[in-house]
Design a protein around this motif. Structure first.
Motif, mmCIF file in Angstrom:
data_model
loop_
_atom_site.group_PDB
_atom_site.id
_atom_site.type_symbol
_atom_site.label_atom_id
_atom_site.label_comp_id
_atom_site.label_asym_id
_atom_site.label_seq_id
_atom_site.Cartn_x
_atom_site.Cartn_y
_atom_site.Cartn_z
ATOM 1 N N GLU A 199 0.940 1.124 29.854
ATOM 2 C CA GLU A 199 -0.091 0.833 30.861
ATOM 3 C C GLU A 199 0.478 0.933 32.267
ATOM 4 O O GLU A 199 -0.173 1.461 33.174
ATOM 5 C CB GLU A 199 -0.679 -0.563 30.632
ATOM 6 C CG GLU A 199 -1.623 -0.615 29.456
ATOM 7 C CD GLU A 199 -2.147 -2.019 29.163
ATOM 8 O OE1 GLU A 199 -1.540 -3.018 29.642
ATOM 9 O OE2 GLU A 199 -3.147 -2.122 28.430
ATOM 10 N N ARG A 200 1.696 0.458 32.458
ATOM 11 C CA ARG A 200 2.331 0.509 33.780
ATOM 12 C C ARG A 200 2.491 1.952 34.266
ATOM 13 O O ARG A 200 2.365 2.235 35.447
ATOM 14 C CB ARG A 200 3.688 -0.200 33.727
ATOM 15 C CG ARG A 200 4.372 -0.304 35.054
ATOM 16 C CD ARG A 200 5.572 -1.246 35.105
ATOM 17 N NE ARG A 200 6.511 -1.154 34.013
ATOM 18 C CZ ARG A 200 6.711 -2.091 33.096
ATOM 19 N NH1 ARG A 200 5.996 -3.202 33.103
ATOM 20 N NH2 ARG A 200 7.610 -1.928 32.145
ATOM 21 N N HIS A 201 2.710 2.879 33.330
ATOM 22 C CA HIS A 201 2.933 4.277 33.687
ATOM 23 C C HIS A 201 1.713 5.171 33.419
ATOM 24 O O HIS A 201 1.778 6.373 33.663
ATOM 25 C CB HIS A 201 4.141 4.835 32.926
ATOM 26 C CG HIS A 201 5.428 4.204 33.343
ATOM 27 N ND1 HIS A 201 6.109 4.592 34.474
ATOM 28 C CD2 HIS A 201 6.143 3.196 32.800
ATOM 29 C CE1 HIS A 201 7.207 3.855 34.600
ATOM 30 N NE2 HIS A 201 7.255 3.004 33.600
ATOM 31 N N GLY A 202 0.644 4.602 32.897
ATOM 32 C CA GLY A 202 -0.555 5.384 32.617
ATOM 33 C C GLY A 202 -0.364 6.391 31.498
ATOM 34 O O GLY A 202 -0.941 7.482 31.537
ATOM 35 N N LEU A 203 0.426 6.020 30.490
ATOM 36 C CA LEU A 203 0.702 6.935 29.382
ATOM 37 C C LEU A 203 -0.127 6.602 28.149
ATOM 38 O O LEU A 203 -0.353 5.429 27.841
ATOM 39 C CB LEU A 203 2.188 6.872 29.003
ATOM 40 C CG LEU A 203 3.176 7.308 30.061
ATOM 41 C CD1 LEU A 203 4.592 7.187 29.538
ATOM 42 C CD2 LEU A 203 2.887 8.729 30.518
ATOM 43 N N PRO A 204 -0.532 7.623 27.424
ATOM 44 C CA PRO A 204 -1.251 7.376 26.171
ATOM 45 C C PRO A 204 -0.293 6.898 25.081
ATOM 46 O O PRO A 204 0.880 7.279 25.053
ATOM 47 C CB PRO A 204 -1.838 8.742 25.824
ATOM 48 C CG PRO A 204 -0.952 9.723 26.513
ATOM 49 C CD PRO A 204 -0.435 9.045 27.745
ATOM 50 N N VAL A 205 -0.816 6.058 24.196
ATOM 51 C CA VAL A 205 -0.064 5.532 23.059
ATOM 52 C C VAL A 205 -0.855 5.827 21.798
ATOM 53 O O VAL A 205 -2.079 5.650 21.768
ATOM 54 C CB VAL A 205 0.144 4.001 23.169
ATOM 55 C CG1 VAL A 205 0.846 3.451 21.931
ATOM 56 C CG2 VAL A 205 0.903 3.643 24.430
#
Length: 154
Positions: free
Chosen positions: A26-32
């Protein structure tokens, strides 16, 4: 999922750091993508996806290998899965923060096989060390480093 951004794949069935993965992502805006054989609580965040695979052995591993791409990040404690992902160019780390590389994976697989042989012959017990707060902290640091590396232009 955002194009051109690395995805974090998690071998989720027994993963003790799912919450930490979400926080860093979330901090880096990455999908998981959490991949498991059983159901997980759905997330409301559109960057978090849950994939449930059939219960056959290694189905989650196979799915991650098929979908992961060079530059993505994977979290797993399964050394044989690690070997498959490292050769594809993924950044791979274990839930204790251990980072796996093409240079170290051969020894990791050899040690895994040796320990399995020793357990099967009864020479050692099959217990793993308990997961600690220190492991969780080491994982957070290792994931942050892996994300920063994955985000660097190649």
């Amino acid at each position: 999922m955002p194009a051109g951004r690395p995805t974090i794949y998690v071998d989720a069935d027994a993963c003790p750091v799912k919450g930490e993965v979400v926080r860093v992502a979330e901090r880096h805006g990455l999908p998981v993508v959490f991949v498991s054989n059983g159901g997980l609580r759905p997330a409301r965040d559109p960057l978090i996806r849950h994939v449930v695979v059939p219960g056959k052995a290694d189905a989650a591993d196979d799915w991650i290998v098929e979908n992961g791409e060079a530059g993505d990040i994977a979290v797993t404690a399964d050394v044989l899965l690690v070997a498959r992902l490292v050769t594809k160019g993924l950044h791979v780390l274990g839930p204790t923060g251990r980072t796996f590389t093409p240079e170290t994976i051969g020894m990791d697989v050899a040690m895994r096989n040796l320990k399995q042989d020793l357990r099967e012959s009864g020479q050692i017990k099959g217990y793993n060390a308990g997961f600690t707060a220190r492991d969780r902290s080491a994982f957070l640091q290792a994931l942050e480093i892996a994300v920063r590396r994955a985000l660097q232009p190649q």
